[in-house]
Design a protein around this motif. Structure first.
Motif, PDB file in Angstrom:
ATOM      1  N   LEU A 293       0.824  -1.213   0.000  1.00 28.76           N
ATOM      2  CA  LEU A 293       0.000   0.000   0.000  1.00 28.76           C
ATOM      3  C   LEU A 293       0.856   1.261   0.000  1.00 28.76           C
ATOM      4  O   LEU A 293       0.491   2.264  -0.614  1.00 28.76           O
ATOM      5  N   ASP A 294       2.013   1.226   0.669  1.00 30.50           N
ATOM      6  CA  ASP A 294       2.933   2.372   0.640  1.00 30.50           C
ATOM      7  C   ASP A 294       3.457   2.605  -0.772  1.00 30.50           C
ATOM      8  O   ASP A 294       3.501   3.731  -1.257  1.00 30.50           O
ATOM      9  N   GLU A 295       3.852   1.526  -1.426  1.00 30.57           N
ATOM     10  CA  GLU A 295       4.420   1.631  -2.769  1.00 30.57           C
ATOM     11  C   GLU A 295       3.364   1.985  -3.812  1.00 30.57           C
ATOM     12  O   GLU A 295       3.664   2.659  -4.791  1.00 30.57           O
ATOM     13  N   HIS A 296       2.135   1.538  -3.602  1.00 31.94           N
ATOM     14  CA  HIS A 296       1.050   1.761  -4.564  1.00 31.94           C
ATOM     15  C   HIS A 296      -0.067   2.526  -3.856  1.00 31.94           C
ATOM     16  O   HIS A 296      -1.159   1.993  -3.640  1.00 31.94           O
ATOM     17  N   SER A 297       0.198   3.766  -3.525  1.00 31.61           N
ATOM     18  CA  SER A 297      -0.728   4.554  -2.710  1.00 31.61           C
ATOM     19  C   SER A 297      -2.067   4.820  -3.396  1.00 31.61           C
ATOM     20  O   SER A 297      -3.013   5.248  -2.747  1.00 31.61           O
ATOM     21  N   TYR A 298      -2.177   4.569  -4.674  1.00 37.89           N
ATOM     22  CA  TYR A 298      -3.434   4.748  -5.403  1.00 37.89           C
ATOM     23  C   TYR A 298      -4.390   3.583  -5.194  1.00 37.89           C
ATOM     24  O   TYR A 298      -5.550   3.644  -5.583  1.00 37.89           O
ATOM     25  N   VAL A 299      -3.942   2.500  -4.559  1.00 39.44           N
ATOM     26  CA  VAL A 299      -4.791   1.346  -4.263  1.00 39.44           C
ATOM     27  C   VAL A 299      -5.432   1.558  -2.892  1.00 39.44           C
ATOM     28  O   VAL A 299      -4.746   1.869  -1.925  1.00 39.44           O
ATOM     29  N   ASN A 300      -6.756   1.400  -2.808  1.00 45.22           N
ATOM     30  CA  ASN A 300      -7.473   1.596  -1.552  1.00 45.22           C
ATOM     31  C   ASN A 300      -7.505   0.358  -0.667  1.00 45.22           C
ATOM     32  O   ASN A 300      -7.324   0.445   0.546  1.00 45.22           O
ATOM     33  N   ILE A 301      -7.810  -0.791  -1.272  1.00 41.49           N
ATOM     34  CA  ILE A 301      -8.099  -1.988  -0.490  1.00 41.49           C
ATOM     35  C   ILE A 301      -7.426  -3.198  -1.125  1.00 41.49           C
ATOM     36  O   ILE A 301      -7.426  -3.346  -2.347  1.00 41.49           O
ATOM     37  N   LEU A 302      -6.882  -4.077  -0.281  1.00 45.28           N
ATOM     38  CA  LEU A 302      -6.344  -5.364  -0.717  1.00 45.28           C
ATOM     39  C   LEU A 302      -7.257  -6.469  -0.195  1.00 45.28           C
ATOM     40  O   LEU A 302      -7.656  -6.447   0.974  1.00 45.28           O
ATOM     41  N   VAL A 303      -7.568  -7.433  -1.054  1.00 48.83           N
ATOM     42  CA  VAL A 303      -8.386  -8.576  -0.661  1.00 48.83           C
ATOM     43  C   VAL A 303      -7.516  -9.819  -0.733  1.00 48.83           C
ATOM     44  O   VAL A 303      -6.895 -10.087  -1.758  1.00 48.83           O
ATOM     45  N   HIS A 304      -7.476 -10.563   0.367  1.00 47.85           N
ATOM     46  CA  HIS A 304      -6.686 -11.792   0.419  1.00 47.85           C
ATOM     47  C   HIS A 304      -7.590 -13.012   0.345  1.00 47.85           C
ATOM     48  O   HIS A 304      -8.739 -12.973   0.756  1.00 47.85           O
ATOM     49  N   GLN A 305      -7.016 -14.091  -0.169  1.00 54.15           N
ATOM     50  CA  GLN A 305      -7.714 -15.369  -0.320  1.00 54.15           C
ATOM     51  C   GLN A 305      -8.821 -15.224  -1.366  1.00 54.15           C
ATOM     52  O   GLN A 305      -8.720 -14.420  -2.269  1.00 54.15           O
ATOM     53  N   GLU A 306      -9.891 -15.992  -1.216  1.00 53.51           N
ATOM     54  CA  GLU A 306     -10.981 -15.957  -2.184  1.00 53.51           C
ATOM     55  C   GLU A 306     -11.694 -14.607  -2.091  1.00 53.51           C
ATOM     56  O   GLU A 306     -11.980 -14.134  -0.999  1.00 53.51           O
ATOM     57  N   GLY A 307     -11.987 -14.014  -3.245  1.00 53.25           N
ATOM     58  CA  GLY A 307     -12.456 -12.643  -3.219  1.00 53.25           C
ATOM     59  C   GLY A 307     -13.909 -12.380  -3.548  1.00 53.25           C
ATOM     60  O   GLY A 307     -14.370 -11.252  -3.382  1.00 53.25           O
ATOM     61  N   GLU A 308     -14.650 -13.379  -3.997  1.00 52.52           N
ATOM     62  CA  GLU A 308     -16.003 -13.105  -4.467  1.00 52.52           C
ATOM     63  C   GLU A 308     -16.893 -12.478  -3.400  1.00 52.52           C
ATOM     64  O   GLU A 308     -17.526 -11.444  -3.635  1.00 52.52           O
TER      65      GLU A 308
ATOM     66  N   ARG B 163      -5.882   1.173   4.024  1.00 54.20           N
ATOM     67  CA  ARG B 163      -5.287   2.313   4.714  1.00 54.20           C
ATOM     68  C   ARG B 163      -6.442   3.156   5.231  1.00 54.20           C
ATOM     69  O   ARG B 163      -7.302   3.561   4.479  1.00 54.20           O
ATOM     70  N   GLY B 164      -6.497   3.356   6.537  1.00 53.61           N
ATOM     71  CA  GLY B 164      -7.608   4.114   7.106  1.00 53.61           C
ATOM     72  C   GLY B 164      -7.479   4.173   8.599  1.00 53.61           C
ATOM     73  O   GLY B 164      -6.381   4.129   9.141  1.00 53.61           O
ATOM     74  N   GLY B 165      -8.605   4.232   9.245  1.00 52.81           N
ATOM     75  CA  GLY B 165      -8.590   4.281  10.699  1.00 52.81           C
ATOM     76  C   GLY B 165      -7.971   5.577  11.203  1.00 52.81           C
ATOM     77  O   GLY B 165      -7.811   6.549  10.470  1.00 52.81           O
TER      78      GLY B 165
END
Length: 173
Positions: A37-52, A78-80
């Motif tokens: 997220l630091d390197e790609h600050s334009y990405v809001n959310i990462l989803v791990h494992q199965e994503g549906e 990134r939030g809180g």
């Protein structure tokens, strides 16, 4: 695809600064999520494992806003307070794969203007792996048990591909 998707996300953020950018898949790191997220600050959310299920939950939360009040397990963002990295906890496996609709059989692609394109499709027949490799997410102990999509669904997807004259069918197992 990873580099292409990163480039597309970077441009999307420039053109639509308030859009929601969600990344998932095998290249999204679980252990190095904050660095990603630091390197790609334009990405809001990462989803791990199965994503549906997680992705559908994220979209429902986005519609309600503020989004960061009801995100599913298996998500890092990134939030809180003070914009720190927040992890919602370990993702839960989807136990019943029949709960996931087939985009082909649900008609998602039926209205596409096919034209003279070479048509490809991707089919998944099962999830999980008998191996315990460290080189991929499927081989981790979390995914060791193999779960299969039903034979009727798989056969119906083959029929759909034949009807739509799919030139190449990729297997995503």
């Amino acid at each position: 695809n990873e580099q292409w998707n990163l480039a597309m996300a970077r441009v999307a953020r420039e053109v639509w600064p308030n859009c929601l950018i969600v990344f998932g898949g095998p290249q999204v790191p679980e252990r190095q999520a904050e660095a990603f997220l630091d390197e790609h600050s334009y990405v809001n959310i990462l989803v791990h494992q199965e994503g549906e299920i997680a992705f559908a939950s994220i979209l429902r939360a986005w519609l309600k806003r503020p989004i960061l009040t009801s995100l599913p397990l298996g998500v890092v963002y990134r939030g809180g307070i003070l914009s720190q990295t927040v992890c919602t906890g370990p993702a839960q496996r989807i136990q019943d794969l029949s709960a996931l609709p087939s985009p082909y059989l649900a008609g998602v692609f039926d209205g596409m203007p096919w034209g003279d394109y070479e048509l490809h499709a991707i089919q998944e027949t099962h999830r999980g792996c008998f191996a315990e490799c460290t080189m991929c997410a499927w081989g981790s102990l979390v995914f060791a048990k193999i779960r299969a999509f039903g034979d009727e669904r798989i056969d119906a997807e083959y029929e759909w591909c034949a009807k739509h004259k799919i030139d190449l069918l990729y297997n995503a197992d």
